[in-house]
Design an enzyme around this catalytic site. Sequence first.
Site, PDB file in Angstrom:
ATOM      1  N   CYS A  55       4.484  62.108  26.085  1.00  0.00           N
ATOM      2  CA  CYS A  55       3.370  62.566  26.918  1.00  0.00           C
ATOM      3  C   CYS A  55       2.566  63.647  26.213  1.00  0.00           C
ATOM      4  O   CYS A  55       1.790  64.355  26.842  1.00  0.00           O
ATOM      5  CB  CYS A  55       3.941  63.124  28.218  1.00  0.00           C
ATOM      6  SG  CYS A  55       5.019  64.531  27.919  1.00  0.00           S
ATOM      7  N   CYS A 152      11.332  57.945  18.979  1.00  0.00           N
ATOM      8  CA  CYS A 152      10.945  56.537  18.896  1.00  0.00           C
ATOM      9  C   CYS A 152      12.237  55.730  18.832  1.00  0.00           C
ATOM     10  O   CYS A 152      13.131  56.056  18.063  1.00  0.00           O
ATOM     11  CB  CYS A 152      10.111  56.290  17.638  1.00  0.00           C
ATOM     12  SG  CYS A 152       9.759  54.543  17.380  1.00  0.00           S
ATOM     13  N   ILE A 235      11.922  76.417  34.408  1.00  0.00           N
ATOM     14  CA  ILE A 235      11.560  76.279  35.822  1.00  0.00           C
ATOM     15  C   ILE A 235      11.212  74.827  36.143  1.00  0.00           C
ATOM     16  O   ILE A 235      11.626  74.280  37.154  1.00  0.00           O
ATOM     17  CB  ILE A 235      10.327  77.183  36.102  1.00  0.00           C
ATOM     18  CG1 ILE A 235      10.754  78.626  36.033  1.00  0.00           C
ATOM     19  CG2 ILE A 235       9.686  76.882  37.435  1.00  0.00           C
ATOM     20  CD1 ILE A 235      11.690  78.999  37.130  1.00  0.00           C
ATOM     21  N   GLU A1216      18.349  41.575  15.077  1.00  0.00           N
ATOM     22  CA  GLU A1216      19.640  42.208  15.343  1.00  0.00           C
ATOM     23  C   GLU A1216      20.566  42.364  14.130  1.00  0.00           C
ATOM     24  O   GLU A1216      21.214  43.401  13.987  1.00  0.00           O
ATOM     25  CB  GLU A1216      20.377  41.422  16.436  1.00  0.00           C
ATOM     26  CG  GLU A1216      19.649  41.460  17.745  1.00  0.00           C
ATOM     27  CD  GLU A1216      20.309  40.588  18.780  1.00  0.00           C
ATOM     28  OE1 GLU A1216      20.898  41.122  19.717  1.00  0.00           O
ATOM     29  OE2 GLU A1216      20.235  39.356  18.649  1.00  0.00           O
TER      30      GLU A1216
HETATM   31  C1  LIG Z   1      13.292  69.735  25.880  1.00  0.00           C
HETATM   32  C2  LIG Z   1      13.820  71.127  25.941  1.00  0.00           C
HETATM   33  C3  LIG Z   1      14.479  71.636  24.850  1.00  0.00           C
HETATM   34  C4  LIG Z   1      14.998  72.928  24.896  1.00  0.00           C
HETATM   35  N1  LIG Z   1      15.666  73.397  23.807  1.00  0.00           N
HETATM   36  C5  LIG Z   1      16.213  74.620  23.850  1.00  0.00           C
HETATM   37  C6  LIG Z   1      16.930  75.117  22.743  1.00  0.00           C
HETATM   38  O1  LIG Z   1      17.046  74.447  21.710  1.00  0.00           O
HETATM   39  N2  LIG Z   1      17.506  76.344  22.850  1.00  0.00           N
HETATM   40  C7  LIG Z   1      17.381  77.097  23.981  1.00  0.00           C
HETATM   41  O2  LIG Z   1      17.916  78.193  24.015  1.00  0.00           O
HETATM   42  N3  LIG Z   1      16.683  76.664  25.034  1.00  0.00           N
HETATM   43  C8  LIG Z   1      16.099  75.449  25.000  1.00  0.00           C
HETATM   44  N4  LIG Z   1      15.411  74.995  26.086  1.00  0.00           N
HETATM   45  C9  LIG Z   1      15.277  75.845  27.266  1.00  0.00           C
HETATM   46  C10 LIG Z   1      13.939  76.620  27.360  1.00  0.00           C
HETATM   47  O3  LIG Z   1      12.947  76.022  26.596  1.00  0.00           O
HETATM   48  C11 LIG Z   1      14.046  78.045  26.921  1.00  0.00           C
HETATM   49  O4  LIG Z   1      14.977  78.721  27.678  1.00  0.00           O
HETATM   50  C12 LIG Z   1      12.722  78.794  26.971  1.00  0.00           C
HETATM   51  O5  LIG Z   1      12.821  79.950  26.212  1.00  0.00           O
HETATM   52  C13 LIG Z   1      12.277  79.132  28.373  1.00  0.00           C
HETATM   53  O6  LIG Z   1      10.996  79.727  28.316  1.00  0.00           O
HETATM   54  P1  LIG Z   1       9.822  79.333  29.304  1.00  0.00           P
HETATM   55  O7  LIG Z   1       8.652  80.158  28.929  1.00  0.00           O
HETATM   56  O8  LIG Z   1       9.562  77.904  29.286  1.00  0.00           O
HETATM   57  O9  LIG Z   1      10.440  79.750  30.682  1.00  0.00           O
HETATM   58  P2  LIG Z   1       9.949  79.379  32.137  1.00  0.00           P
HETATM   59  O10 LIG Z   1      10.525  78.088  32.559  1.00  0.00           O
HETATM   60  O11 LIG Z   1       8.478  79.508  32.242  1.00  0.00           O
HETATM   61  O12 LIG Z   1      10.668  80.544  32.931  1.00  0.00           O
HETATM   62  C14 LIG Z   1      12.060  80.632  32.926  1.00  0.00           C
HETATM   63  C15 LIG Z   1      12.610  81.783  33.756  1.00  0.00           C
HETATM   64  O13 LIG Z   1      12.353  83.001  33.123  1.00  0.00           O
HETATM   65  C16 LIG Z   1      11.783  83.924  34.045  1.00  0.00           C
HETATM   66  N5  LIG Z   1      10.879  84.774  33.272  1.00  0.00           N
HETATM   67  C17 LIG Z   1      10.027  84.376  32.293  1.00  0.00           C
HETATM   68  N6  LIG Z   1       9.398  85.434  31.769  1.00  0.00           N
HETATM   69  C18 LIG Z   1       9.847  86.506  32.434  1.00  0.00           C
HETATM   70  C19 LIG Z   1       9.580  87.890  32.337  1.00  0.00           C
HETATM   71  N7  LIG Z   1       8.700  88.366  31.471  1.00  0.00           N
HETATM   72  N8  LIG Z   1      10.225  88.736  33.187  1.00  0.00           N
HETATM   73  C20 LIG Z   1      11.133  88.257  34.088  1.00  0.00           C
HETATM   74  N9  LIG Z   1      11.419  86.950  34.212  1.00  0.00           N
HETATM   75  C21 LIG Z   1      10.792  86.095  33.398  1.00  0.00           C
HETATM   76  C22 LIG Z   1      11.129  83.077  35.085  1.00  0.00           C
HETATM   77  O14 LIG Z   1      11.026  83.717  36.337  1.00  0.00           O
HETATM   78  C23 LIG Z   1      12.055  81.908  35.143  1.00  0.00           C
HETATM   79  O15 LIG Z   1      13.121  82.190  36.031  1.00  0.00           O
HETATM   80  C24 LIG Z   1      14.853  73.710  26.056  1.00  0.00           C
HETATM   81  C25 LIG Z   1      14.152  73.204  27.156  1.00  0.00           C
HETATM   82  C26 LIG Z   1      13.649  71.927  27.103  1.00  0.00           C
HETATM   83  C27 LIG Z   1      12.904  71.392  28.279  1.00  0.00           C
HETATM   84  S1  FES Z   2       9.480  53.605  20.930  1.00  0.00           S
HETATM   85 FE1  FES Z   2       8.332  53.919  19.146  1.00  0.00          FE
HETATM   86  S2  FES Z   2       7.398  52.030  18.842  1.00  0.00           S
HETATM   87 FE2  FES Z   2       8.719  51.658  20.537  1.00  0.00          FE
HETATM   88  S1  FES Z   3       7.736  62.317  29.255  1.00  0.00           S
HETATM   89 FE1  FES Z   3       7.181  64.285  28.652  1.00  0.00          FE
HETATM   90  S2  FES Z   3       8.512  64.715  27.055  1.00  0.00           S
HETATM   91 FE2  FES Z   3       9.251  62.836  27.821  1.00  0.00          FE
END
Ligand SMILES: Cc1cc2nc3c(=O)[nH]c(=O)nc-3n(C[C@H](O)[C@H](O)[C@H](O)COP(=O)(O)OP(=O)(O)OC[C@H]3O[C@@H](n4cnc5c(N)ncnc54)[C@H](O)[C@@H]3O)c2cc1C
Ligand code: FES
Ligand code: FES
Length: 1284
Positions: A55, A152, A235, A1216
């Site tokens: 996406c 992929c 979140i 395959e």
């Molecule tokens: C696909 C994917 C991969 C990921 N990989 C990793 C990884 O490899 N390692 C890892 O550690 N994490 C990983 N994460 C988790 C996440 O990305 C991290 O924890 C990231 O740092 C969260 O930051 P955010 O800005 O997105 O938080 P948000 O989701 O925006 O907020 C998270 C929380 O923090 C609080 N918050 C944010 N800022 C403040 C502030 N200034 N003061 C008080 N509270 C605050 C919010 O209230 C909320 O509760 C992954 C997540 C996804 C979806």
């Molecule tokens: S998932 Fe990448 S081409 Fe099908």
């Molecule tokens: S649909 Fe958004 S990362 Fe998979």
Amino acid sequence: MDIGSSKEKTLTFYVNGLKVVEKSPDPKWSLLFYLRTKYLTGSKVVCNEGGCGACTVMISKYDPKQDTILHYSVNACLTPVCSLHGLAVTTVEGIGSLKTRLHPVQEQIAKSHGSQCGFCTPGMVMSMYSLLRNYPQPSMKDIEKYLEGNLCRCTGYRPILDGYRAFSKKGIQYDPTQEPIFPPELKINNEKYRNEFLEFTSGKQTWFRPVNLSQLVELKHQYPHSKLVVGNTEIGIEMRLKAMKYTVLIDVSDIPELVEVKDKILELLLNKIDSIPEEKTRSFTAIVEMLKWFAGKQIKNTACIGGNIVTASPLSDLNPVLQSLGATLQLTSSANSSRNVVMDRAFFTSYRKTVIKDTEVLHSIFIPYTSKNEYVSSYKQATRKDDDTAIVNTGMRVVFNENSNIIKELYLSYGGMAPTTVMATGTMKKLVGRKWENDLIPVACEALAEDLPLQPDSPGGTIEYRRTLTTSFFFKFYLSVIQQLSIMGLTKSPPQSEMSAIETPDYGSTEGNQFYEKVSEAQAIDNPIGRPIVHQSAYQHATGEAIYVDDMIPLKGELHVYPIYSSKAHATLVSVDFKPALELEGVVGYIDYKDVPGSNILDVPQEQLLAIDEVTCVGCLIGGVVAVSSDIAVEASHLVKVEYKTQDKPVILTIQDAIEHKSFWKDPKITACGDIDQGLTHCDHVLKGEVHIGPQRHFYLETQSARAIPKERHGMDLYSATQCPDTIQTGVASCIGVASHLVNCFTKRVGGGFGGKEVQCLYTGCLAALAAKKYDKPVRCVLERQDDMVITGGRHSIYVKYTVGFSTEGRISVLDINLYVNCGDDLDVSEPVIDNTIYRLDCAYKVANVKITSYLCKTNVRSNTAMRGAGNIQAMYIMENIIQHVIDHLRSDPIKIREMNFYKEGERTHVNQIIENCFIERCWQECLKTSDYYNRKKKVDQFNSENRWRKRGISIVPLCYGNSFGLKMLNQGAALVSVYKDGSVLIAHGGVELGQGLHTKMIQVACATLGIQYDMVHIDQTATNTVPNGTPTAASVSSDLNGMAVKIACEKILKRLEPIKSEKGTEWKDWVMKAYSERIALSDTGFYSQPNLGYIAETGCTNTFYYYSFGAGCSEIEIDCLTGVHKVLRTDLVYDCGTSMNPAVDIGQIEGAFITGYGLLMLERYKVSSTGNVITRGPGNYKIPSLTNIPGVFNVSLLKNSPNKTAIFSSKCVGEPPLLLSMSVFLAAKQAIMAARQESGVEGYFRFDSPATPDNIRMACVDQFTKQFPICEDNNVKPWFVKL
Ligand SMILES: Cc1cc2nc3c(=O)[nH]c(=O)nc-3n(C[C@H](O)[C@H](O)[C@H](O)COP(=O)(O)OP(=O)(O)OC[C@H]3O[C@@H](n4cnc5c(N)ncnc54)[C@H](O)[C@@H]3O)c2cc1C
Ligand code: FES
Ligand code: FES
């Protein structure tokens, strides 16, 4: 302070240069949801959890400080629409189109064959586009980094990387000035947009965007339970996947004090590291090291450090480092007061809780400099090295007394070992005052084991591995510090070979070569056979214009149905209460078994469609909720209350459970040749053993999807992402109780099937049809990833007990095999799948006496089904493991033993088929040569002798693969070819375009047969009303079957044109017009059935297969013995495609299949709890290979000069068989492990089951650290996940 006045309630942003004004946006809308409801369907929904990148879009914003435009890629599924005020969004549709002009990024991925099913392609394009907008001349490393978050499942990534290599330094000169400009209005009004305090409310949720810190803290005071949103990567997941409800969200991304360094944290730390003396910045280096492995690019672009700290996940990557460093947090609250809190051992109070109060905002983080006698390291171990959350991670810091190796202070913080990040306080205390020398290790290990206990049933599983990691990481830290101390003369340096524990090799960027025969110069220029023609839909994939089921514009009044399924593995259904769901606004109704007018029993899978009184697995369908939109239907489905009674219903999940309970679908089947008992009397050696191969999920990117549109006479039109429209037609007709001719199924393309959409597509097809029937409206049923992974089955796991008899030289003459297959709660296609295993169990080896007894285990997991190489990869796995057992027992040369047992031309297999045109030896020799096997084997041995903690292995396996459906009746193909008056040609055939390039090849066949140009021929879709009774697009034979049918149809038409053709000076278009005017039929059908299958009287043989494909694969791997991480250094594949009809498509299939097999054997682990719940439901915890998993060098050769006279244009199938060559990686890993075991004095054969995930590799590398944590053998302990 009054924050109640002057709030802006209108959201303004731009999409592809057009201004969007939303009066009252809903805080729960994701950008992806929003775009797709506005018919911008190029961005795909695959996981909705940020884990796949399909996406990806680009966001641009004006940075007034630097007077520049910043561009960054984001996952639209995690980006709240409300967060876009004043920003510009660019989607795949916005950068180029077939209607206007293609963008070079789109053109390049299409041209380089980087798109197969095309579902990942728009995301790839947008990640690459965002990179180029930032770095017009990127390096290969940059490209890999930017694509890291894009998955992929089809291509094996190599062609994508190769295609985009053209943009790297020496390639295409990309000109950013040609891009659409950033909307000037956003720049002019930047200050206005940034300074508007936003408030959007919808339903029960409110979104605030304050613009300064005091507004924020005031809001936090008013709404202490509100959540701050920055990247929304925590979140967003909590709300979507964990059903957490937050009523107030506060967007803080425009509060300068909080986002001061967000976008440039890495840059900032690296600058400091470069500009300040090394001894001061060791803390920063440890953080940078951790950030290297932190998520993919899109997540990195949006997530903030504060979010990571405050979420306080026990798997947070930053918290262990920051805790070990004693970082200080500055917290601000409403009273305008702030306080400082140190991230010490009291900081984390319980699961996802810290000492930070609800009213406090994290304002800044103070990370201390290090001193001269202070060292810091961080380590992270995940299942997949990149873009994966940690299994265990750690931050470690030691401070020494001045000029000594005596520990003054020690800080060890771990993630993944408790409900919070924890410090190993006992160990820290115990080691202070000790010298940093070898004696420290056993003391530290003992103390760590005490500090970091884990119960055998702890969440997360892999208990022994996690405990071993804690000490292995400490050992790494110990060595890295001792290296520094020895340089300063404070201690002795350890032996060089030990230092392999801390080397971090740079494996460079992936490269590869593809070798194939070019067509002869004599071949007509228009004849496309043998040429690397680009996939028919590649450009539509790259521009997002390719339409999949859920991209179709809804009809007026179209509804959505979403399934209700069982959450119990085996239970009596007591009641199903739909009332709470019906109360939700937008819900129209529901369906259950009472709404099935026809048969509630599906044909294949032979199961009840909607449960009546019993559920037999988690995922069993119970009914569906019907609503006006998909999100309402999903939400409502969670409100349905289902009551179960589980007493007296045994839950049988694993093969071992099934054996114990004698739970089998049928009596065992015996397949035999020769005489086992007699054979054994002539063997010098007899060995017994066991192997187990785990399950796998298809992880097609497009989830199961269908649309049903009611029509006259109770009929129904279905649009389905199916591999077999015929299955949908027949299944739906039977379910809604009408004749097949009243149901049509149309399939334009499928975003990956891999076997999963052969029969289990019926679930969505029937649900949509039943709802459409009940409500007399078009109805759509599209599964969310997290439910698709539960509702559908996957690859069968198999457990085998074997006896093998052989001579002292290594000639195998007896195989006695008991084969147990986990079929699940229904037989589905398990019988043909297990037949595949039985028929292909011999692999490339002649064994005179074989007995295979197969058991179909009946369990309470979702019925397993077809999957690419179904049954066949299991056969290869079993046989090659047995061969390896023989080799290890005899301590013999693996090449010699394998060669000795190869089939020779004309020999009969154990199922009495003659091997003809046998190229095993040719492929083998070519692979030995191209891989430079013998020289590299010597180098591997040399490497292993010099490195204690890194080991290598190299292995080569042969391939002999019989082609055809095991079920004879399926080996038929049909086509309809229509020639129009303008000479253009439309083909319809029974096969489905799943990404494998089938339509491309069929067009090639038609062009070559009719002698016309490629662009004169088109295939629109597969439909049951043009070609009836189509065979599933499966078993790799679709080109063979349908290709012949297309050819036959074309030849029939050509024959009728023969008299007209003879007129001189005329060409195709003239002939067609003339034929029309002379009333000659210009369309015809073709039908083909493979001859000579079954019993052949002349030879006394039974031909199960029409012909054989051959190949060989050699792989070299390196493992880190202390963590279990591996890297495939190089793979060389040789594959016999006959005379390839399209080398680009064929090589794409070989690479893609190989990587899928690699995923099965080395990476993917489908986890089910001991109660039958599915744990792995999406890319967050089910890891398919990403681009960093592919071999460092990936060479593929098509065997030259090997025409296959029996199949279409002398070609051979390809989808395959190459998957089986991934066995070379698994065996190479086993060899590397064996080398590690030898270092510990453990010699000889050992059982090693797939998948070779880091935990399995690590624990098999027996050493002092693993011995400390022996595997728990207590049968009363219910593990977190079971071995299916
Ligand atoms: C696909 C994917 C991969 C990921 N990989 C990793 C990884 O490899 N390692 C890892 O550690 N994490 C990983 N994460 C988790 C996440 O990305 C991290 O924890 C990231 O740092 C969260 O930051 P955010 O800005 O997105 O938080 P948000 O989701 O925006 O907020 C998270 C929380 O923090 C609080 N918050 C944010 N800022 C403040 C502030 N200034 N003061 C008080 N509270 C605050 C919010 O209230 C909320 O509760 C992954 C997540 C996804 C979806
Ligand atoms: S998932 Fe990448 S081409 Fe099908
Ligand atoms: S649909 Fe958004 S990362 Fe998979």
